[in-house]
Scaffold this active site. Structure first.
Site, PDB file in Angstrom:
ATOM      1  CG  ASP A  15      -2.077  -0.977   1.089  1.00  0.00           C
ATOM      2  OD1 ASP A  15      -2.306  -1.467  -0.031  1.00  0.00           O
ATOM      3  OD2 ASP A  15      -2.684  -1.317   2.107  1.00  0.00           O
ATOM      4  CG  ASP A  63      -9.743  -5.571   5.945  1.00  0.00           C
ATOM      5  OD1 ASP A  63      -8.746  -6.266   5.734  1.00  0.00           O
ATOM      6  OD2 ASP A  63     -10.817  -5.719   5.329  1.00  0.00           O
TER       7      ASP A  63
END
Length: 578
Positions: A293, A517
């Protein structure tokens, strides 16, 4: 289905079961207490020379218990050498496995599991009887053969010059994390997927040694050697601890501040590299997925972009994302049996024209920083921990409705790609054009992009408008392509497998299904993980998701912690179905 047989027949059958697949299931109730009872499933999951691995699933068929103690005796001198998810002790032939602080409670019908490695002297029979809290489990069923360690792979590709295989997954088994496997197996129906291989996340420095009594890196590599046997085996690690990590998503922030580049190098990467370089592990194929990411944020979330954040401006200015990734690739890439796969986002983030090429350029910049070269990158991974559909079958980027292109639909929104497979293949071509080896392979994380169940479309949507056409036919059922946290309705995707499509080294489950998450509300913690409203099901959104509802499941725990409701939803909506 199994049928009940006498114990003598059970033991005779067990002697014929191969060690790598031996399983016994034992039921029981005590003669003096009709409400007490248990079921124990003892699985020999692997065997090599004089060693073996085992998994034990315990189901309480009696009254609820607050803690448990499973006992058995070995008849052939077996010795437990290492265990997990239980406190295992042995005195002579007698073995005791006691619950830990987090897994002692067992409701009626509730299950848990633990595992261990052991040694034997050539005979490795399954124990004849088990006890749960003193209650003998004294019935039996036929032994069954558990699924073989996946994935099934094509023949090994000959290694190129330098000793590394062109595709490390070809011809190899992949490590099954026993800690994740135990959590999955303890879920109702979880044994259908509990021996799938998943990534081991090293998301903070403490994870190298092991957190809260869990397995550290060496313990995982030792367990991988136990699973390896005489063939090839891949171990999948997630290297994930950059300074100022993931500057645009608070739920995945990390322990290191924006300027802690020296700590990242000396306290995180260097210790990992020292362990991976141990000659003891030279026979393993170690796949590192490197820093998810963060790098693309330097393109998409900096000043001048509508989704800019101050934290990303800081990381672009100080260069520590680029320096950190370069250092990690250089240090880890010097180890002969290590394969580095650098994160390349996903199509719903980088598929637009103004993101795609610029992100490829920043990946090249990082791969050649801090003394690294592109030779330290064996491939790239996409869709890690995301939900983008592998392949949209009912519409393509070239379709139009009434003269309006699919790219103009609200869902696609001028993106160049409609799914992860087309994006991964295009990104591979782009990266090769920038100087990466033409043989680089892509990994696609399919752990949560199956989108099955009753909501899965079977045909294209109506041709009323381009939006009805796309929305009626798309597999990806998220409210918006930008939603990323614990998505409602998601399902397990394609099972891990090697070389499934052109340019793709493997489909993988790098994100372990069932691990959250991020938390749906603020939870104080010492892991550096913040509260991101995208994990809150009541959140009405922001510019990144078109000011849409977040689509997140409620009551989620911190990132990385077990989330039973998510795991059950993923199994229910799996495609291919379980």
């Amino acid at each position: 289905m199994s049928r009940t047989i006498p114990r003598t027949a059970l033991l005779a059958a067990l002697s014929l079961v191969t060690a790598a697949g031996a399983t016994a299931t034992v039921f029981g109730t005590s003669a003096g207490a009709a409400t007490a009872g248990c079921k124990v499933e003892y699985q020999i999951t692997n065997q090599w020379n004089n060693g073996f691995g085992a998994n034990v699933i315990v189901t309480n068929t009696g009254d609820p218990v607050a803690s448990w103690n499973v006992e058995w005796s070995y008849a052939n001198g077996q010795q437990v050498t290492q265990g997990w998810n239980a406190a295992i002790t042995q005195s002579g032939a007698a073995v005791s496995a006691k619950s830990l602080s987090y897994n002692g409670s067992l409701a009626t019908g509730g299950s848990t599991s633990f595992g261990f490695n052991g040694s034997h002297d050539g005979t490795n029979a399954v124990p004849a009887t088990f006890k749960l809290n003193g209650v003998t489990c004294n019935g039996a069923t036929d032994p069954t053969t558990p699924p073989t360690t996946p994935p099934t792979t094509p023949p090994t590709t000959p290694p190129p010059t330098g000793g590394r295989a062109d595709n490390p997954y070809a011809g190899a088994k992949v490590y099954v994390n026993p800690e994740w496997s135990a959590k999955a197996a303890a879920e109702p129906g979880g044994t259908r997927v509990s021996n799938q291989p998943t990534g081991v996340w090293l998301d903070r420095t403490a994870a190298i040694a092991g957190v809260n009594g869990g397995m550290g890196l060496r313990a995982h590599l030792d367990a991988a050697l136990a699973q390896k046997g005489s063939g090839e085996l891949v171990v999948q690690l997630v290297i994930y601890n950059l300074p100022g990590r993931d500057c645009s998503a608070l739920a995945s922030n990390g322990e290191l501040g924006p300027t802690d580049i020296d700590k990242y190098k000396t306290q995180y990467i260097d210790p990992i590299a020292a362990i991976l370089a141990d000659p003891k592990y030279a026979g393993l194929r170690i796949v590192n997925t490197v820093e998810l990411d963060s790098l693309p944020n330097l393109v998409t979330n900096v000043s001048g972009r509508p989704t800019a954040t101050p934290n990303c401006d800081v990381m672009k200015a100080n260069g520590n994302y680029v320096k950190g990734v370069g250092y990690a690739l250089n240090k880890l890439g010097s180890i002969a049996n290590v394969y580095n796969y650098l994160d390349a986002g996903h199509h719903g983030w980088l598929g637009w024209d103004d993101n795609f090429g610029a992100s490829a350029e920043i990946l090249k910049q990082a791969a050649t920083a801090e003394g690294s070269t592109v030779a330290n990158v064996q491939g790239f991974i996409v869709n890690t921990a995301n939900f983008s559909a592998l392949k949209e079958d009912h519409f393509s980027i070239d379709d139009s409705v009434g003269g309006t292109s699919v790219r103009q639909s609200k869902w696609v929104d001028w993106n160049r790609y409609t799914d992860e497979l087309s994006y991964a293949q295009a990104m591979r071509t782009k990266l090769a054009s920038l100087g990466f080896d033409s043989h680089i392979g892509m990994l696609i994380d399919t752990s949560r992009n199956g989108w099955g169940g009753a909501a899965r479309p079977t045909a294209a949507g109506p041709l009323t408008t381009v939006d009805t056409y796309v929305n009626g036919g798309r597999y990806d059922r998220r409210i918006h392509l930008g939603n990323w946290c614990n998505q409602a309705g998601a399902g397990l995707g394609e099972r891990p497998q090697a070389a499934p499509a052109a340019g793709i080294d493997a489909y993988v489950w790098m994100k372990p299904p069932g691990e959250s998450d991020g938390a749906s509300k603020e939870i104080p913690n010492n892991e550096g993980k913040g509260f991101d409203r995208m994990c809150d099901p009541t959140y009405t959104g922001n510019v990144r998701n078109g000011n849409s509802m977040s689509g997140a499941l409620p009551n989620s725990p911190l990132a990385g912690q077990w989330f039973s409701a998510q795991f059950q939803e993923l199994m229910k909506n799996a495609y291919p179905a379980l």
